[in-house]
Design a protein around this motif. Structure first.
Motif, PDB file in Angstrom:
ATOM      1  N   GLY A 174      79.787  70.575  50.962  1.00 32.26           N
ATOM      2  CA  GLY A 174      78.897  70.744  49.820  1.00 32.26           C
ATOM      3  C   GLY A 174      79.324  69.983  48.587  1.00 32.26           C
ATOM      4  N   VAL A 175      80.234  69.041  48.734  1.00 34.88           N
ATOM      5  CA  VAL A 175      80.684  68.233  47.599  1.00 34.88           C
ATOM      6  C   VAL A 175      79.657  67.128  47.370  1.00 34.88           C
ATOM      7  N   ASP A 176      79.267  66.934  46.107  1.00 33.56           N
ATOM      8  CA  ASP A 176      78.245  65.941  45.798  1.00 33.56           C
ATOM      9  C   ASP A 176      78.822  64.627  45.277  1.00 33.56           C
ATOM     10  N   ASP A 177      79.725  64.704  44.306  1.00 31.23           N
ATOM     11  CA  ASP A 177      80.219  63.508  43.636  1.00 31.23           C
ATOM     12  C   ASP A 177      81.745  63.521  43.616  1.00 31.23           C
ATOM     13  N   VAL A 178      82.355  62.573  44.330  1.00 31.32           N
ATOM     14  CA  VAL A 178      83.816  62.519  44.386  1.00 31.32           C
ATOM     15  C   VAL A 178      84.257  61.129  44.826  1.00 31.32           C
ATOM     16  N   TYR A 179      85.406  60.717  44.300  1.00 32.33           N
ATOM     17  CA  TYR A 179      86.077  59.511  44.780  1.00 32.33           C
ATOM     18  C   TYR A 179      87.181  59.965  45.724  1.00 32.33           C
ATOM     19  N   THR A 180      87.421  59.232  46.800  1.00 33.11           N
ATOM     20  CA  THR A 180      88.521  59.555  47.704  1.00 33.11           C
ATOM     21  C   THR A 180      89.487  58.390  47.749  1.00 33.11           C
ATOM     22  N   SER A 181      90.736  58.708  48.019  1.00 29.68           N
ATOM     23  CA  SER A 181      91.763  57.688  48.101  1.00 29.68           C
ATOM     24  C   SER A 181      92.757  58.096  49.174  1.00 29.68           C
ATOM     25  N   THR A 182      93.226  57.138  49.956  1.00 26.60           N
ATOM     26  CA  THR A 182      94.213  57.432  50.992  1.00 26.60           C
ATOM     27  C   THR A 182      95.362  56.442  50.878  1.00 26.60           C
ATOM     28  N   THR A 183      96.524  56.878  51.335  1.00 24.38           N
ATOM     29  CA  THR A 183      97.694  56.009  51.400  1.00 24.38           C
ATOM     30  C   THR A 183      98.271  56.106  52.798  1.00 24.38           C
ATOM     31  N   GLY A 184      98.904  55.087  53.255  1.00 29.74           N
ATOM     32  CA  GLY A 184      99.471  55.092  54.595  1.00 29.74           C
ATOM     33  C   GLY A 184      98.443  54.667  55.622  1.00 29.74           C
ATOM     34  N   LYS A 185      98.691  55.020  56.861  1.00 24.00           N
ATOM     35  CA  LYS A 185      97.800  54.628  57.949  1.00 24.00           C
ATOM     36  C   LYS A 185      96.734  55.695  58.168  1.00 24.00           C
ATOM     37  N   THR A 186      95.502  55.259  58.277  1.00 24.04           N
ATOM     38  CA  THR A 186      94.397  56.186  58.531  1.00 24.04           C
ATOM     39  C   THR A 186      93.746  55.874  59.868  1.00 24.04           C
ATOM     40  N   GLY A 206      75.843  61.897  40.124  1.00 22.64           N
ATOM     41  CA  GLY A 206      75.005  60.841  40.638  1.00 22.64           C
ATOM     42  C   GLY A 206      75.764  59.743  41.356  1.00 22.64           C
ATOM     43  N   THR A 207      77.083  59.798  41.333  1.00 22.90           N
ATOM     44  CA  THR A 207      77.891  58.763  41.991  1.00 22.90           C
ATOM     45  C   THR A 207      77.840  58.908  43.501  1.00 22.90           C
ATOM     46  N   GLY A 208      77.835  60.132  43.976  1.00 22.64           N
ATOM     47  CA  GLY A 208      77.890  60.374  45.416  1.00 22.64           C
ATOM     48  C   GLY A 208      79.327  60.434  45.885  1.00 22.64           C
ATOM     49  N   ILE A 209      79.514  60.404  47.177  1.00 23.91           N
ATOM     50  CA  ILE A 209      80.858  60.445  47.752  1.00 23.91           C
ATOM     51  C   ILE A 209      81.278  59.014  48.056  1.00 23.91           C
ATOM     52  N   VAL A 210      82.340  58.569  47.399  1.00 19.41           N
ATOM     53  CA  VAL A 210      82.843  57.216  47.591  1.00 19.41           C
ATOM     54  C   VAL A 210      84.089  57.325  48.466  1.00 19.41           C
ATOM     55  N   GLY A 211      83.981  56.885  49.700  1.00 15.96           N
ATOM     56  CA  GLY A 211      85.122  56.960  50.595  1.00 15.96           C
ATOM     57  C   GLY A 211      84.742  56.543  52.000  1.00 15.96           C
ATOM     58  N   ALA A 212      85.673  56.749  52.909  1.00 16.06           N
ATOM     59  CA  ALA A 212      85.462  56.394  54.311  1.00 16.06           C
ATOM     60  C   ALA A 212      84.377  57.285  54.922  1.00 16.06           C
ATOM     61  N   PRO A 213      83.676  56.790  55.950  1.00 20.50           N
ATOM     62  CA  PRO A 213      82.605  57.577  56.564  1.00 20.50           C
ATOM     63  C   PRO A 213      83.063  58.927  57.107  1.00 20.50           C
ATOM     64  N   THR A 214      84.276  58.994  57.630  1.00 16.87           N
ATOM     65  CA  THR A 214      84.776  60.260  58.172  1.00 16.87           C
ATOM     66  C   THR A 214      84.961  61.288  57.061  1.00 16.87           C
ATOM     67  N   SER A 215      85.620  60.892  55.979  1.00 19.66           N
ATOM     68  CA  SER A 215      85.824  61.834  54.875  1.00 19.66           C
ATOM     69  C   SER A 215      84.499  62.161  54.201  1.00 19.66           C
ATOM     70  N   LYS A 216      83.598  61.188  54.165  1.00 18.91           N
ATOM     71  CA  LYS A 216      82.287  61.427  53.564  1.00 18.91           C
ATOM     72  C   LYS A 216      81.535  62.516  54.312  1.00 18.91           C
ATOM     73  N   LYS A 217      81.565  62.476  55.633  1.00 18.75           N
ATOM     74  CA  LYS A 217      80.868  63.472  56.446  1.00 18.75           C
ATOM     75  C   LYS A 217      81.473  64.863  56.238  1.00 18.75           C
ATOM     76  N   LEU A 218      82.796  64.959  56.207  1.00 17.93           N
ATOM     77  CA  LEU A 218      83.465  66.244  56.016  1.00 17.93           C
ATOM     78  C   LEU A 218      83.163  66.818  54.631  1.00 17.93           C
ATOM     79  N   LEU A 219      83.162  65.973  53.615  1.00 15.03           N
ATOM     80  CA  LEU A 219      82.886  66.441  52.255  1.00 15.03           C
ATOM     81  C   LEU A 219      81.420  66.832  52.086  1.00 15.03           C
ATOM     82  N   GLN A 220      80.520  66.171  52.800  1.00 14.96           N
ATOM     83  CA  GLN A 220      79.110  66.567  52.769  1.00 14.96           C
ATOM     84  C   GLN A 220      78.925  67.944  53.386  1.00 14.96           C
ATOM     85  N   PHE A 221      79.634  68.215  54.476  1.00 16.82           N
ATOM     86  CA  PHE A 221      79.566  69.542  55.100  1.00 16.82           C
ATOM     87  C   PHE A 221      80.101  70.618  54.158  1.00 16.82           C
TER      88      PHE A 221
END
Length: 99
Positions: A24-36, A7-22
């Motif tokens: 089929g991932v439903d609930d995940v936290y994302t984290s990045t380091t460095g320059k994005t 029920g959390t959904g995808i917590v992250g940047a819009p770009t990673s959110k779109k890729l993870l939705q494609f």
């Protein structure tokens, strides 16, 4: 990528959110380091992280296992059937051992 509660959904940047939705991932936290800032590198990093998660087997992908009954369970079943036979007269009918 870190698993999140249902029920959390995808917590992250819009770009990673779109890729993870494609994917089929439903609930995940994302984290990045460095320059994005570079979109191509960020998408590639997200794709590689997603690809590495497919090495893990989730319980719904585990093969079905047929378990054998333990010796204690087999003995309990045998004792129950023996008690039932003894109560009903056993294999020889209604004779109770006399003559």
């Amino acid at each position: 990528l870190v698993p999140a509660p249902r029920g959390t959904g995808i917590v992250g940047a819009p770009t990673s959110k779109k890729l993870l939705q494609f994917a089929g991932v439903d609930d995940v936290y994302t984290s990045t380091t460095g320059k994005t800032n570079t979109l191509e590198n960020f998408v590639r990093a997200t794709y590689d992280a997603l690809q590495k998660t497919y090495n893990f087997l989730t319980p719904d992908l585990w093969p079905r296992t047929e378990f054998l009954p333990s010796p204690f369970q087999r003995k309990a079943v045998w004792l129950a059937s023996y008690a039932e036979k003894k109560r009903t007269g056993g294999e020889r009918g209604e004779r109770d051992g006399r003559g």
